[in-house]
Design a protein around this motif. Structure first.
Motif, PDB file in Angstrom:
ATOM      1  N   GLY A 243       0.618  -1.126  -0.032  1.00  0.00           N
ATOM      2  CA  GLY A 243      -0.096  -0.059   0.081  1.00  0.00           C
ATOM      3  C   GLY A 243       0.754   1.280   0.049  1.00  0.00           C
ATOM      4  N   SER A 244       2.233   1.233  -0.400  1.00  0.00           N
ATOM      5  CA  SER A 244       3.078   2.425  -0.260  1.00  0.00           C
ATOM      6  C   SER A 244       2.772   3.320  -1.527  1.00  0.00           C
ATOM      7  CB  SER A 244       4.211   2.082   0.018  1.00  0.00           C
ATOM      8  OG  SER A 244       4.844   1.343  -1.467  1.00  0.00           O
ATOM      9  N   ALA A 245       3.294   4.467  -1.505  1.00  0.00           N
ATOM     10  CA  ALA A 245       3.137   5.372  -2.697  1.00  0.00           C
ATOM     11  C   ALA A 245       3.897   5.073  -3.559  1.00  0.00           C
ATOM     12  CB  ALA A 245       3.542   6.841  -2.046  1.00  0.00           C
ATOM     13  N   ASN A 246       5.129   4.296  -3.369  1.00  0.00           N
ATOM     14  CA  ASN A 246       6.106   3.873  -4.360  1.00  0.00           C
ATOM     15  C   ASN A 246       5.359   2.873  -5.200  1.00  0.00           C
ATOM     16  OD1 ASN A 246       8.088   5.786  -4.039  1.00  0.00           O
ATOM     17  ND2 ASN A 246       9.224   4.421  -2.594  1.00  0.00           N
ATOM     18  N   SER A 247       4.892   1.789  -4.247  1.00  0.00           N
ATOM     19  CA  SER A 247       4.151   0.670  -5.033  1.00  0.00           C
ATOM     20  C   SER A 247       3.052   1.126  -5.943  1.00  0.00           C
ATOM     21  CB  SER A 247       3.801  -0.389  -3.940  1.00  0.00           C
ATOM     22  OG  SER A 247       4.986  -1.008  -3.203  1.00  0.00           O
ATOM     23  N   ILE A 248       2.108   1.989  -5.175  1.00  0.00           N
ATOM     24  CA  ILE A 248       0.996   2.498  -6.217  1.00  0.00           C
ATOM     25  C   ILE A 248       1.488   3.153  -7.401  1.00  0.00           C
ATOM     26  CG2 ILE A 248      -0.967   4.023  -6.130  1.00  0.00           C
ATOM     27  CD1 ILE A 248      -1.322   3.498  -3.266  1.00  0.00           C
TER      28      ILE A 248
ATOM     29  N   GLU B  31       4.198   2.460  -9.024  1.00  0.00           N
ATOM     30  CA  GLU B  31       4.729   1.479  -9.833  1.00  0.00           C
ATOM     31  C   GLU B  31       3.523   0.668 -10.677  1.00  0.00           C
ATOM     32  OE1 GLU B  31       7.103  -1.288  -7.431  1.00  0.00           O
ATOM     33  OE2 GLU B  31       8.672   0.271  -7.489  1.00  0.00           O
ATOM     34  N   ALA B  32       2.262   0.413  -9.959  1.00  0.00           N
ATOM     35  CA  ALA B  32       1.065   0.013 -10.396  1.00  0.00           C
ATOM     36  C   ALA B  32       0.645   0.946 -11.425  1.00  0.00           C
ATOM     37  CB  ALA B  32       0.071  -0.324  -9.244  1.00  0.00           C
TER      38      ALA B  32
ATOM     39  N   ILE C  37       1.623  10.250 -11.976  1.00  0.00           N
ATOM     40  CA  ILE C  37       2.158   9.378 -10.447  1.00  0.00           C
ATOM     41  C   ILE C  37       2.565  10.409  -9.601  1.00  0.00           C
ATOM     42  CG2 ILE C  37       4.008   7.748  -9.860  1.00  0.00           C
ATOM     43  CD1 ILE C  37       3.598   6.604 -12.702  1.00  0.00           C
ATOM     44  N   GLU C  38       3.583  11.340  -9.849  1.00  0.00           N
ATOM     45  CA  GLU C  38       4.107  12.226  -8.974  1.00  0.00           C
ATOM     46  C   GLU C  38       2.665  12.836  -8.227  1.00  0.00           C
ATOM     47  OE1 GLU C  38       6.978  16.154  -8.844  1.00  0.00           O
ATOM     48  OE2 GLU C  38       6.756  14.975 -10.791  1.00  0.00           O
TER      49      GLU C  38
END
Length: 406
Positions: A361-366, A368-369, A380-381
């Motif tokens: 659920g992290s911002a980085n993983s989201i 990437e998704a 994304i940013e």
């Protein structure tokens, strides 16, 4: 007193290779970006081919080209293939241009720029009026551009579509700079320019309007056969399928279930320019649908289609809570950036990441998704952290799962 009105200009359409070479040489000697527009015959023809191409460049003027008789547009590509092309709603015109091997190295999309800037109206006429104060007549936007010869009034309309486009581009570029949106606009323009064609639908016949009224696999097979027969004939004749026999007439024939060719001919709701002249074709399709052993399913293949959001509360309440919280967050950011929400992040991307979020659920993983789904870096940013925060907040309001009484 002598009349003060100037005679209307005579618009000439270039329709041969010599004219194309001469115009291309003039365009190559011009300066700055080129404005390009395409007129098709949507709703009249089966194909989406270009029936008129308009090009304008400062220092060269505007030119109108007739693609079918010219065929090879290599001289034009060589003349303008190394400068920015300015188009309005580029995604509509680029496929037709690519059929002619006309490929821009970079684009500026005035319609998309207006959206990113938060303009309330983004049609070409509205954008020209808002930026330049010039009113364009849009009387022929839905005309049959395969008509020959093209009337002078249509050609005037077509020329005006590109004559002001470079000036519009300059105004919008300045607005993008003022709102610090130049870089994100460039990402969006490039995404449009390089976007791959949509894959062919697995069951395109299921888009028949009114198909939801047809019940039973055998009846669906008849509907499919009629659609295929119409599609094949439309392609051969290069006529829009709906002009031959509209969807509602095909569905009427399926529902009426005629017992003979004569009954089909007497069906008052079976209309269209080819409904009677091609009666043997339609009756053969009906018989084929009735005889086939390849019966379609009652519902189309699901593929990766998500359930409609209205069903999420019952089917996946946690995803429903995530979607509602994230939608509010993304809409708020879009409002802050003065642009439509769908340009900040399309609803489909948000639904997909809410339905099946990354495990951590992290911002980085989201992020990437989202990138895997096709989101641009700037999107994304602007959204990944806000979506991650909204997902965490949704845990506070998500309904508890029912207890297992077993």
């Amino acid at each position: 007193m002598p009349p003060t009105d100037h005679p209307a200009p005579e618009y000439v359409v270039i329709a041969d290779a010599d004219g194309l070479r001469e115009a291309s040489a003039l365009l190559a000697a011009g300066n700055g970006p080129v404005a390009v527009d395409v007129e098709r015959a949507s709703g009249f023809r089966y194909s989406q081919r270009a029936y008129l191409i308009q090009v304008f460049r400062r220092g060269a003027g505007f030119f109108l080209f007739d693609p079918p008789p010219i065929g090879d547009f290599a001289p034009l590509q060589a003349a303008i293939g190394d400068v920015e092309w300015v188009l309005h709603a580029a995604s509509q015109d680029l496929p037709s241009l690519r059929e002619l091997a006309l490929e821009p190295p970079s684009i500026f999309d005035t319609e998309l720029a207006a959206r990113l800037l938060g303009h309330e109206r983004v049609g070409l006429g509205a954008v020209v009026e808002d930026t330049l104060g010039i009113t364009l007549a849009k009387a022929h936007s839905a005309a049959d551009w395969s008509t020959r010869p093209l009337p002078q009034s249509w050609l005037e309309y077509a020329a005006l579509d590109v004559e002001h486009l470079i000036d519009v581009r300059d105004v919008l570029a300045a607005e993008l700079a003022e709102q610090s949106k130049t870089a994100l606009a460039a990402e969006e323009f490039e995404a449009v320019r390089t976007r791959l064609p949509r894959p062919v639908r697995e069951d395109p016949w299921r888009r028949l309007s009114g198909l939801h009224t047809v019940r039973g696999r055998r009846s669906l097979a008849v509907a499919r056969a009629l659609w295929i027969a119409r599609e094949e004939y439309a392609k051969a004749e290069d006529v829009s399928p709906g002009r031959l026999v509209p969807d509602r007439s095909l569905i009427a024939a399926v529902l009426a279930d005629p017992a003979s060719r004569q009954e089909l001919a007497q069906l008052k709701d079976f209309t269209g320019r080819a409904s009677r002249s091609q009666l043997d074709r339609w009756w053969a399709a009906i018989e084929s649908g009735r005889a086939t052993t390849d019966l379609p399913s009652e519902r189309g293949a699901g593929g990766d289609t998500l359930p409609p959001p209205r069903a999420w509360a019952d089917r996946n309440p946690e995803a429903d809570a995530r979607l509602k919280a994230a939608r509010i967050a993304v809409e708020a950011r879009a409002a802050e950036m003065h642009m439509p929400t769908e340009n900040l992040l399309t609803p489909d991307l948000l639904r997909r990441v809410a339905w099946a979020p990354p495990s951590d659920g992290s911002a980085n993983s989201i992020g990437e998704a989202l990138a895997g789904l096709g989101a641009r870096p700037w999107q994304i940013e602007e959204t990944s952290q806000r979506i991650a925060d909204a997902f965490v907040e949704s845990l506070q309001v998500a309904p508890a799962a029912p207890e297992d009484d077993s």
